[in-house]
Enzyme design. Structure first.
Site, short mmCIF file in Angstrom:
data_model
loop_
_atom_site.label_atom_id
_atom_site.label_comp_id
_atom_site.label_asym_id
_atom_site.label_seq_id
_atom_site.Cartn_x
_atom_site.Cartn_y
_atom_site.Cartn_z
N ASP A 57 12.23 6.06 8.44
CA ASP A 57 10.76 6.07 8.55
C ASP A 57 10.28 7.45 8.11
OD1 ASP A 57 8.12 6.33 9.53
OD2 ASP A 57 8.51 4.75 11.00
N TYR A 146 -6.75 2.76 6.41
CA TYR A 146 -6.06 2.77 5.11
C TYR A 146 -6.80 3.69 4.14
CZ TYR A 146 -3.89 0.72 0.90
OH TYR A 146 -3.20 0.52 -0.28
P1 NAD Z 1 4.45 -3.24 0.55
O1 NAD Z 1 4.03 -3.39 1.97
O2 NAD Z 1 5.21 -4.35 -0.07
O3 NAD Z 1 5.29 -1.91 0.34
C1 NAD Z 1 5.19 -0.78 1.17
C2 NAD Z 1 6.60 -0.42 1.62
O4 NAD Z 1 6.54 0.79 2.39
C3 NAD Z 1 7.24 -1.49 2.51
O5 NAD Z 1 8.54 -1.77 2.05
C4 NAD Z 1 7.26 -0.85 3.90
O6 NAD Z 1 8.31 -1.32 4.70
C5 NAD Z 1 7.38 0.62 3.53
N1 NAD Z 1 6.84 1.54 4.56
C6 NAD Z 1 5.62 1.50 5.16
N2 NAD Z 1 5.50 2.52 6.03
C7 NAD Z 1 6.65 3.23 5.96
C8 NAD Z 1 7.13 4.38 6.63
N3 NAD Z 1 6.40 5.03 7.54
N4 NAD Z 1 8.37 4.84 6.32
C9 NAD Z 1 9.14 4.19 5.40
N5 NAD Z 1 8.73 3.09 4.76
C10 NAD Z 1 7.50 2.61 5.03
O7 NAD Z 1 3.11 -2.95 -0.27
P2 NAD Z 1 2.86 -2.75 -1.82
O8 NAD Z 1 1.77 -3.66 -2.20
O9 NAD Z 1 4.14 -2.78 -2.57
O10 NAD Z 1 2.26 -1.28 -1.85
C11 NAD Z 1 3.07 -0.15 -2.20
C12 NAD Z 1 2.18 1.09 -2.25
O11 NAD Z 1 1.18 0.93 -3.25
C13 NAD Z 1 1.44 1.36 -0.93
O12 NAD Z 1 1.45 2.74 -0.69
C14 NAD Z 1 0.04 0.87 -1.21
O13 NAD Z 1 -0.91 1.59 -0.46
C15 NAD Z 1 -0.11 1.15 -2.69
N6 NAD Z 1 -1.09 0.24 -3.31
C16 NAD Z 1 -0.80 -1.08 -3.49
C17 NAD Z 1 -1.75 -1.91 -4.06
C18 NAD Z 1 -1.48 -3.37 -4.31
O14 NAD Z 1 -2.39 -4.07 -4.79
N7 NAD Z 1 -0.31 -3.90 -4.06
C19 NAD Z 1 -3.01 -1.40 -4.43
C20 NAD Z 1 -3.26 -0.06 -4.20
C21 NAD Z 1 -2.29 0.77 -3.65
#
Ligand code: NAD
Ligand code: UDP
Length: 312
Positions: A57, A146
């Site tokens: 984490d 967020y």
């Molecule tokens: P996701 O939830 O699939 O991926 C996030 C990952 O981070 C997960 O595997 C989760 O287990 C891990 N995680 C969360 N908190 C953690 C912590 N404290 N320590 C270690 N691991 C942790 O989501 P995603 O859609 O793949 O998003 C990935 C990143 O991209 C995020 O930071 C998100 O804010 C950003 N983002 C995504 C989108 C989108 O449309 N998918 C848009 C804008 C920004």
């Protein structure tokens, strides 16, 4: 051989980024606490000897004795459903988690990219959204954990650049979709596919005329990689500027699934942005990057994934 650390590497976008980095010849360390990620997202990568998996984490300090060239911080729950379930953890991850990674970048002289978001623009009053726009965010609303978390993480990145000379990148990612999104994730694409494949009407929040611009995940990770290789240390929009109403997205998903387009109405969630489209002229000009995958192609690949998920 270059080394990259991907925080959030077992997530939806993170697992595609790990794949791309391995293809480019990197040694990859994926760090994830699996709060919203899944081990099965990286199951195939575990067979690659250049891929290393660490369950950790990022809100706890990272003690790893490896040199590293690039850090990608994608760790954060990202679905509005999670904003209600774990708002304090989301804030802690963007604040303490990103601080830990910045400190690590400082010690190891590594470049560090923050996966920020179009949510820093809130419910935007300017359209399309250019990087110069300061945004319209309700810090005490349901999405505040967020939006403000990511705004804080951006400010922290800039502070580390100005005070300690840390080499930073800030990607403002717009709505991204594709295989490996959690079916229960609550975001529009997983909901619409799950509903279509189960013969249910699509859940439309509000009148469905609000807009989003959807980027296919392989395009997105190419954009993140290009940004990391560039010299740009200011926020950069990464997304697909093709803008659709939610009703149009629903029609396209129904078409891809070969089912009739049927809907059921629900209230619009608080502070749900009414419109969103990235101005990507900076990325086009300075990264020579732009998305290539059409909505039709992207939805077809995503459908295959959701069909397989149903049969498991
Ligand atoms: P996701 O939830 O699939 O991926 C996030 C990952 O981070 C997960 O595997 C989760 O287990 C891990 N995680 C969360 N908190 C953690 C912590 N404290 N320590 C270690 N691991 C942790 O989501 P995603 O859609 O793949 O998003 C990935 C990143 O991209 C995020 O930071 C998100 O804010 C950003 N983002 C995504 C989108 C989108 O449309 N998918 C848009 C804008 C920004
Ligand atoms: N949305 C919807 N039905 C759903 C899920 C989402 O109408 O089942 C709408 C939601 O209100 C928002 C848009 O689709 O206007 C995109 O929602 P998502 O949660 O995917 O992403 P975000 O709001 O963070 O852009």
């Amino acid at each position: 051989m270059k080394t990259a650390l991907v925080a959030g590497g077992a997530g939806f976008i993170g697992s595609f980024l790990c794949e791309l980095l391995l293809e480019k010849g990197y040694k990859v360390f994926a760090i994830d606490n699996l709060v919203t990620g899944k081990r099965e997202n990286i199951e195939d990568l575990l067979k690659n000897r250049n891929f290393n998996w660490i369950e950790h984490d990022i809100t706890a300090p990272l003690h790893m004795n490896v040199s590293c060239d690039e850090i990608y911080n994608l760790a954060s729950p990202a679905s509005p459903v999670d904003f209600e379930k774990m708002p304090d953890f989301i804030l802690k991850t963007s604040a303490v988690g990103h601080l830990n990674l910045l400190n690590w970048a400082k010690i190891h002289s590594a470049k560090i990219l923050l996966a920020s978001t179009s949510e820093v623009y809130g419910d935007p009053l300017e359209h399309p959204q250019n990087e110069s726009y300061y945004g319209n965010v309700n810090c005490v609303g349901i999405r505040g954990c967020y939006d403000e978390g990511k705004r804080f993480a951006e400010a922290l990145s800039m502070a580390y650049k100005r005070r300690y000379g840390v080499n930073i990148r800030i990607a403002r990612i717009f709505n991204t979709y594709g295989p490996r999104m959690r079916p229960e994730d609550g975001r529009v694409i997983p909901n619409f596919f799950t509903q279509s494949l189960n013969g249910q009407p699509l859940t439309i929040y509000g009148d469905g005329k609000q807009t989003r611009s959807l980027c296919y995940v392989t395009d997105l990770v190419q954009g993140l990689f290009s940004l990391m290789q560039s010299e740009i240390e200011t926020p950069t929009n990464v997304g697909n500027p093709d803008e659709y109403t939610i009703l149009d997205i629903g029609k396209n998903v129904s078409l891809a699934c070969g089912v009739e387009f049927r809907t059921k109405s629900f209230p619009l969630p608080e502070n749900d942005p009414k419109q969103r489209r990235p101005d990507i002229s900076k990325a086009q000009r300075e990264l020579e990057w732009q998305p290539k995958v059409s909505l039709r192609e992207g939805l077809a690949s995503t459908l295959e994934f959701f069909k397989r998920s149903q049969n498991k």
